[in-house]
Design a protein around this motif. Structure first.
Motif, PDB file in Angstrom:
ATOM      1  N   ILE A  32       0.833  -1.206   0.000  1.00  0.00           N
ATOM      2  CA  ILE A  32       0.000   0.000   0.000  1.00  0.00           C
ATOM      3  C   ILE A  32       0.870   1.259   0.000  1.00  0.00           C
ATOM      4  CG2 ILE A  32      -0.245  -0.086   2.540  1.00  0.00           C
ATOM      5  CD1 ILE A  32      -2.972   1.156   0.146  1.00  0.00           C
ATOM      6  N   MET A  69      -2.232  -8.222   4.640  1.00  0.00           N
ATOM      7  CA  MET A  69      -2.983  -7.202   3.895  1.00  0.00           C
ATOM      8  C   MET A  69      -2.393  -6.976   2.501  1.00  0.00           C
ATOM      9  SD  MET A  69      -5.376  -6.371   6.102  1.00  0.00           S
ATOM     10  CE  MET A  69      -6.087  -4.772   5.720  1.00  0.00           C
ATOM     11  N   TYR A 109      -4.572  -7.967  -0.452  1.00  0.00           N
ATOM     12  CA  TYR A 109      -5.583  -7.058  -1.011  1.00  0.00           C
ATOM     13  C   TYR A 109      -4.951  -6.174  -2.085  1.00  0.00           C
ATOM     14  CZ  TYR A 109      -8.494  -8.304   3.041  1.00  0.00           C
ATOM     15  OH  TYR A 109      -9.226  -8.976   3.979  1.00  0.00           O
ATOM     16  N   ASP A 110      -3.766  -5.642  -1.756  1.00  0.00           N
ATOM     17  CA  ASP A 110      -3.130  -4.711  -2.688  1.00  0.00           C
ATOM     18  C   ASP A 110      -2.609  -5.420  -3.933  1.00  0.00           C
ATOM     19  OD1 ASP A 110      -3.336  -2.122  -1.234  1.00  0.00           O
ATOM     20  OD2 ASP A 110      -2.359  -3.321   0.306  1.00  0.00           O
ATOM     21  N   ILE A 162      -3.809  -7.919  -5.385  1.00  0.00           N
ATOM     22  CA  ILE A 162      -4.939  -8.202  -6.279  1.00  0.00           C
ATOM     23  C   ILE A 162      -5.527  -6.929  -6.863  1.00  0.00           C
ATOM     24  CG2 ILE A 162      -7.334  -9.054  -6.247  1.00  0.00           C
ATOM     25  CD1 ILE A 162      -6.249 -11.371  -4.468  1.00  0.00           C
ATOM     26  N   LEU A 163      -5.685  -5.906  -6.029  1.00  0.00           N
ATOM     27  CA  LEU A 163      -6.230  -4.646  -6.543  1.00  0.00           C
ATOM     28  C   LEU A 163      -5.295  -4.001  -7.565  1.00  0.00           C
ATOM     29  CD1 LEU A 163      -7.755  -2.978  -3.360  1.00  0.00           C
ATOM     30  CD2 LEU A 163      -8.990  -3.591  -5.457  1.00  0.00           C
ATOM     31  N   LEU A 164      -4.010  -4.223  -7.403  1.00  0.00           N
ATOM     32  CA  LEU A 164      -3.045  -3.643  -8.344  1.00  0.00           C
ATOM     33  C   LEU A 164      -2.916  -4.498  -9.599  1.00  0.00           C
ATOM     34  CD1 LEU A 164      -0.365  -2.539  -5.723  1.00  0.00           C
ATOM     35  CD2 LEU A 164      -1.700  -0.996  -7.183  1.00  0.00           C
ATOM     36  N   HIS A 224      -8.969 -15.635   3.176  1.00  0.00           N
ATOM     37  CA  HIS A 224      -9.703 -14.551   2.511  1.00  0.00           C
ATOM     38  C   HIS A 224     -10.697 -15.079   1.475  1.00  0.00           C
ATOM     39  CE1 HIS A 224      -7.036 -11.673   4.443  1.00  0.00           C
ATOM     40  NE2 HIS A 224      -6.046 -12.475   4.129  1.00  0.00           N
ATOM     41  N   LYS A 252     -13.204 -13.758  -0.175  1.00  0.00           N
ATOM     42  CA  LYS A 252     -13.457 -12.923  -1.361  1.00  0.00           C
ATOM     43  C   LYS A 252     -12.236 -12.944  -2.293  1.00  0.00           C
ATOM     44  CE  LYS A 252     -15.653 -10.003  -3.929  1.00  0.00           C
ATOM     45  NZ  LYS A 252     -16.867 -10.451  -4.661  1.00  0.00           N
ATOM     46  N   LEU A 253     -11.051 -12.886  -1.699  1.00  0.00           N
ATOM     47  CA  LEU A 253      -9.850 -12.885  -2.533  1.00  0.00           C
ATOM     48  C   LEU A 253      -9.684 -14.236  -3.238  1.00  0.00           C
ATOM     49  CD1 LEU A 253      -7.278 -10.938  -0.309  1.00  0.00           C
ATOM     50  CD2 LEU A 253      -8.964 -10.074  -1.959  1.00  0.00           C
ATOM     51  N   TYR A 284      -8.409   4.469  -5.190  1.00  0.00           N
ATOM     52  CA  TYR A 284      -7.847   3.154  -4.857  1.00  0.00           C
ATOM     53  C   TYR A 284      -8.170   2.786  -3.411  1.00  0.00           C
ATOM     54  CZ  TYR A 284      -4.449  -0.546  -4.036  1.00  0.00           C
ATOM     55  OH  TYR A 284      -3.869  -1.749  -3.707  1.00  0.00           O
ATOM     56  N   ARG A 325     -11.685   1.645  -3.074  1.00  0.00           N
ATOM     57  CA  ARG A 325     -11.889   0.286  -3.584  1.00  0.00           C
ATOM     58  C   ARG A 325     -11.302  -0.739  -2.612  1.00  0.00           C
ATOM     59  NH1 ARG A 325      -9.199  -0.747  -8.543  1.00  0.00           N
ATOM     60  NH2 ARG A 325      -7.981   1.184  -8.383  1.00  0.00           N
ATOM     61  N   ARG A 326     -10.194  -0.343  -2.005  1.00  0.00           N
ATOM     62  CA  ARG A 326      -9.532  -1.229  -1.054  1.00  0.00           C
ATOM     63  C   ARG A 326     -10.414  -1.461   0.176  1.00  0.00           C
ATOM     64  NH1 ARG A 326      -5.334  -1.060   3.149  1.00  0.00           N
ATOM     65  NH2 ARG A 326      -3.649  -2.504   2.624  1.00  0.00           N
ATOM     66  N   LEU A 381     -13.183  -3.776  -0.704  1.00  0.00           N
ATOM     67  CA  LEU A 381     -12.756  -5.173  -0.868  1.00  0.00           C
ATOM     68  C   LEU A 381     -12.525  -5.833   0.495  1.00  0.00           C
ATOM     69  CD1 LEU A 381     -11.894  -7.485  -2.737  1.00  0.00           C
ATOM     70  CD2 LEU A 381      -9.580  -6.511  -2.769  1.00  0.00           C
ATOM     71  N   ILE A 382     -11.884  -5.114   1.388  1.00  0.00           N
ATOM     72  CA  ILE A 382     -11.641  -5.663   2.730  1.00  0.00           C
ATOM     73  C   ILE A 382     -12.976  -5.949   3.422  1.00  0.00           C
ATOM     74  CG2 ILE A 382     -10.676  -5.161   5.023  1.00  0.00           C
ATOM     75  CD1 ILE A 382      -8.537  -3.435   3.547  1.00  0.00           C
ATOM     76  N   GLU A 422     -15.853  -6.568   2.042  1.00  0.00           N
ATOM     77  CA  GLU A 422     -16.485  -7.728   1.393  1.00  0.00           C
ATOM     78  C   GLU A 422     -15.854  -9.034   1.860  1.00  0.00           C
ATOM     79  OE1 GLU A 422     -17.503  -5.598  -2.867  1.00  0.00           O
ATOM     80  OE2 GLU A 422     -16.342  -7.460  -2.889  1.00  0.00           O
ATOM     81  N   ASP A 423     -14.531  -8.985   1.976  1.00  0.00           N
ATOM     82  CA  ASP A 423     -13.787 -10.185   2.354  1.00  0.00           C
ATOM     83  C   ASP A 423     -14.144 -10.628   3.772  1.00  0.00           C
ATOM     84  OD1 ASP A 423     -11.766 -12.112   1.656  1.00  0.00           O
ATOM     85  OD2 ASP A 423     -10.376 -11.061   2.982  1.00  0.00           O
ATOM     86  N   ARG A 424     -14.440  -9.653   4.619  1.00  0.00           N
ATOM     87  CA  ARG A 424     -14.709  -9.965   6.036  1.00  0.00           C
ATOM     88  C   ARG A 424     -16.198  -9.972   6.362  1.00  0.00           C
ATOM     89  NH1 ARG A 424      -9.923  -6.130   8.656  1.00  0.00           N
ATOM     90  NH2 ARG A 424      -8.176  -7.361   7.866  1.00  0.00           N
ATOM     91  N   ASN A 470     -13.798 -16.636   8.804  1.00  0.00           N
ATOM     92  CA  ASN A 470     -14.032 -15.723   7.683  1.00  0.00           C
ATOM     93  C   ASN A 470     -15.020 -16.293   6.670  1.00  0.00           C
ATOM     94  OD1 ASN A 470     -12.284 -14.053   8.969  1.00  0.00           O
ATOM     95  ND2 ASN A 470     -10.595 -14.307   7.539  1.00  0.00           N
ATOM     96  N   GLN A 471     -15.290 -17.589   6.772  1.00  0.00           N
ATOM     97  CA  GLN A 471     -16.308 -18.194   5.909  1.00  0.00           C
ATOM     98  C   GLN A 471     -17.698 -18.056   6.526  1.00  0.00           C
ATOM     99  OE1 GLN A 471     -16.108 -19.697   2.881  1.00  0.00           O
ATOM    100  NE2 GLN A 471     -13.891 -19.774   2.588  1.00  0.00           N
TER     101      GLN A 471
END
Lengths: 546, 546
Positions: free
Chosen positions: A390, A424, A427-428, A430-432, A446, A448-449, B46, B49-50, B53-54, B56-58, B486-487
């Motif tokens: 990040i 963490m 997240y970056d 994947i977003l990048l 994770h 979602k990831l 960014y 969006r980050r 995403l976090i 959503e993931d959690r 997390n699931q």
């Protein structure tokens, strides 16, 4: 020059190669299911629902995606399973001297001497095609013993320690080994580094080895001492530095000792040849090699001229072409599709310094479009001195926009942390827009990831032995690989730093994965080998070169 | 008698209790975010969006399900995070004598002495309400030292070993300790078990302790020797039996040594009192206790009459009511909602024998509807002698149809295996309709099964310290708990066999979970405590008793 126009040959499992395995032990079939009485209608219905549930649970696995396995492939898979089952008892179920608790998938550094004697390793895994080696660090890609031989073979390479070595200091002192210019060579009557008169100057490494005190083992004692500084030893991993944080102290020191030997043109060339040759012999057909551009020069043959890093790329191009020619001359051009570089620097630099690195990377890409496959930032993600992705978001976002031809292939999530900076990073990455993920050890946390990786086919470069030696997992059965695989995420098995882990090639990593699961089989490994081609840049290579 | 009509009090975190935490260290707030310059529009986008995403993931995590945390709850969570961050440095970042590699979440048996001195443990975790203790084995629920005291306090309890103990045999010989009928008492001039004239007969345990050879430590040496047979010691877990298979040898022996002491009416009663009292003191409000009916009797006060197991249930009812009355007399009736039994037998029995067990369980349920909460099969799932659930499918299916009032609450997936019988037990546990899953350590490998657990709210009884001491994980950061959480799968933290792990109560398990994650906080633990009530049978208890 013949280049693979598609991925069907010889990079994945296919009947002709598998058939040779079948002859190995066709007397040892997997046990047939016991002839139990006909189940009641209630049980029959239950068994049917059970089968369905298991199939649904495993539906995303790569070994379930293909439905059209040939009879020979299925038979080979069965044979391999039967060998694994037999050796689980005959090899891993018996006592071994010096190995206190043997079991399949146990800690590699203790297991290696057992592994190499198994049929599963010597007759199957070591002989199977591995596809691409997509996560390996250039300066950790040649066996320690070979590096020592390279050093001993060049007159410029000298060694020094602070003062005369003795039995006690041998345990703690690390050697400095590097090329020195001829005018710094000591007088020919140089004394050895164990001599009481030694005062800490440079000694030709060959001489130092010859003169090594016989009471300390003589030349063999010298080799043992130097090699223990080149690699992570069992006592380092399981005792002295037995945590994911501490082991990096030792890990880092192995690079500090060996790097100056390698970053020397004549040795660099031979080192790369060795890397490619040994990879090919292990069944690796293609390499994407992470190469550090953090140090700003490579040393010329005179051991004093600092050459620009462009020279390094010239060496890579020269040696790769030479190796391809060598393979062609042997009629084996199908066995090596080439090598590309993933440009990397250390994640300790400032965002400003990163911009300069990105600029250099894009200049190199222009001059060597066939060679540069991507960009990465490396280092101990959990380390206090390393920055999270990040921190670099702004320059990386800009670069991604301007250079779609240079994908990011980031290390991320090489950690046991949950919500830590290293975790963490996923997240970056994947977003990048990372094309693959190096390690992704913490990805399983994770949901979602994992979904994104599955949908976008972001492959995870899983490094089983690296993760274990670097103490993220204590054994292969503890490794999260099955979690990732069962989520349908592409996986490429990788060796990371095989020189430091004494795990050259991909066979050891493949072996550890194979013995730690009853679900994974030869068909799984074969599909992984195929996938390693799909998620690589080898096809781009084809279009560049052809 | 006041019974909780709902789960709001006092089983979960609620503001009045949390507020007391806040005063602890309100000078130590979490560091405020650094005042960086305003981000560019690209970076701002960014970061947005980050964040998304976090989130959503959690999104599935239990600590994200509630949105209406009070200011006091949020503040308490923040304070706890700041204490954790401080002690990560001040406690876990410094050297400790006899603890070679300290870090948060490290192996419990080495860490315990450090843990108890932390503020996080002594001021926070040990004082928080834990909800229900839903996975604990009855015969492993009282501290080893207390069991020894109980044994020393009853004249019927005798000890024997094969012959005179000396310094060498002390290391390997396990004592036999049990009640013997008065006619078998030795002459009052009994000689001690370290006396050279000792020939292997029963000696009153109190006498044996008094007479223990001073050269072997005298009474303190006796205690040390006996207790080392009652528990798993660091040297057992990390050296002698350091694999998931081998540690069960030691684990099994601790039960073999202590069971005969406990299965004796006068001690059984006091044992249960101790279990309940110490649980309440640790903030546990309700217990579902797995009780083995594998042995067919319990020994009466005369130490020879074998009483039917119905007597055991009478004891449970009597002691539970007595404990509730005791709490009411103290004006603390809200602190203990009761105790129920999960009937279990060993998964070594035949399917035919299982039918008899199921019959007995249903008879007990008829007579003690308030006491029997469910049915389970226990034992070392990876052990060669243990049968997989599929072997029992037919009688279990029939039972489920006939007895919807007795849910299965199966142990399953307590293994590192991937596709092994123990791992496959998860399919059967779920298909057979298990209400919760004991351990489910390998569940993270099964995407479809995780989905089912999430949708059907099948809670996983996660036993962090048990899993670590029994070598499924080497430390808490390696544990798959975050994957499960997390699931969106309900989790109840449990202690399993705290007597053997020296981890009485739930505080140690809560602590290990809290320090091994940056995502998990007090709000997470609080929600877990609440959830432990939701997924328990305490509400059924209310309807039965009220």
């Amino acid at each position: 020059m013949r280049i693979y126009a598609n991925e069907s040959l010889p990079l994945g499992p296919h009947p002709p190669q598998w058939e040779s395995f079948i002859t190995l032990s066709n007397s040892r079939n997997a046990p047939s299911s016991s002839s139990s009485p006909v189940p009641s209608p209630m049980l029959a219905d239950y068994l049917q629902r059970r089968e369905k549930l298991i199939a649904e649970d495993r539906a995303l696995r790569i070994d379930r995606v293909r439905a059209n396995y040939s009879t020979a492939e299925l038979k080979a898979d069965e044979v391999v399973r039967s060998i694994r089952a037999r050796e689980a008892v005959s090899v891993w179920g018996v006592n071994h001297e010096n190995v206190p608790h043997p079991y399949p998938g146990m800690e590699f550094l203790n297991a290696k001497e057992i592994i190499v004697k198994t049929d599963l390793f010597s007759k199957i895994v070591s002989k199977m095609p591995k596809g691409g080696l997509l996560h390996v660090h250039q300066n950790a890609s040649v066996e320690a013993k070979t590096v020592l031989d390279l050093a001993l073979g060049h007159p410029a390479i000298h060694i020094r320690v602070p003062g005369p070595l003795d039995a006690a200091s041998l345990e703690t002192v690390l050697p400095k080994i590097q090329p020195v210019p001829v005018e710094q060579y000591p007088a020919t009557d140089a004394i050895g580094i164990t001599d009481l008169l030694y005062t800490g100057g440079w000694v030709p490494i060959k001489k130092a080895r010859e003169l090594f005190d016989p009471a300390l083992g003589g030349p063999a004692g010298f080799d043992k001492w130097v090699l223990s500084a080149f690699v992570i030893n069992p006592s380092d991993a399981f005792k002295t530095y037995n945590t994911p944080m501490k082991i990096w102290l030792k890990f880092g020191s192995t690079f500090a000792v060996t790097d100056p030997i390698i970053r020397f043109v004549p040795i660099q060339k031979e080192y790369l040849r060795m890397c490619i040759r040994s990879s090919i012999e292990d069944g690796i057909s293609y390499i994407e090699i992470r190469t550090s551009f953090f140090k700003k020069y490579i040393l010329a043959e005179d051991a004093k001229t600092k050459l620009e890093l462009r020279e390094l790329l010239l060496i890579f191009r020269e040696v790769t072409n030479e190796m391809k020619a060598e393979m062609k001359a042997k009629g084996r051009e199908d066995d090596f599709a080439g090598l590309k570089i993933i440009y990397n620097t250390l994640r300790i630099i400032s965002p400003k310094e990163l911009e300069a690195e990105l600029d250099q990377c894009s200049r190199f890409k222009q001059e060597f479009p066939d060679l540069i496959a991507g960009f990465d930032l490396v280092g101990h993600e959990d380390g206090a001195e390393c920055k999270p992705l990040i921190d670099y978001a702004e320059p990386l976002l800009r670069f991604a926009e301007q250079h779609p031809d240079i994908p990011f292939i980031f290390h991320a999530g090489e950690t046991l942390g949950d919500g830590t900076a290293a975790d963490m990073n996923l997240y970056d990455a994947i977003l990048l827009g990372t094309k693959r993920i190096g390690h992704g050890f913490s990805l399983a946390k994770h949901p979602k990831l994992m979904q994104i990786c599955r949908e976008k086919k972001i492959a995870i470069e899983v490094c089983p032995i690296s993760n274990e030696v670097l103490r993220l997992t204590s054994s292969m059965p503890m490794h999260p690989l099955p979690i990732i695989m069962n989520q349908g995420i592409p996986v490429v098995l990788s060796s990371d730093d095989p020189a430091m882990f004494n795990s050259m090639g991909l066979s050891f990593d493949f072996f550890q994965v194979l013995v730690a699961s009853e679900v994974t089989g030869l068909l799984t490994l074969g599909q992984m080998a195929r996938d390693s081609i799909t998620v690589s840049h080898v096809l781009a290579l084809v279009s560049c070169i052809v």
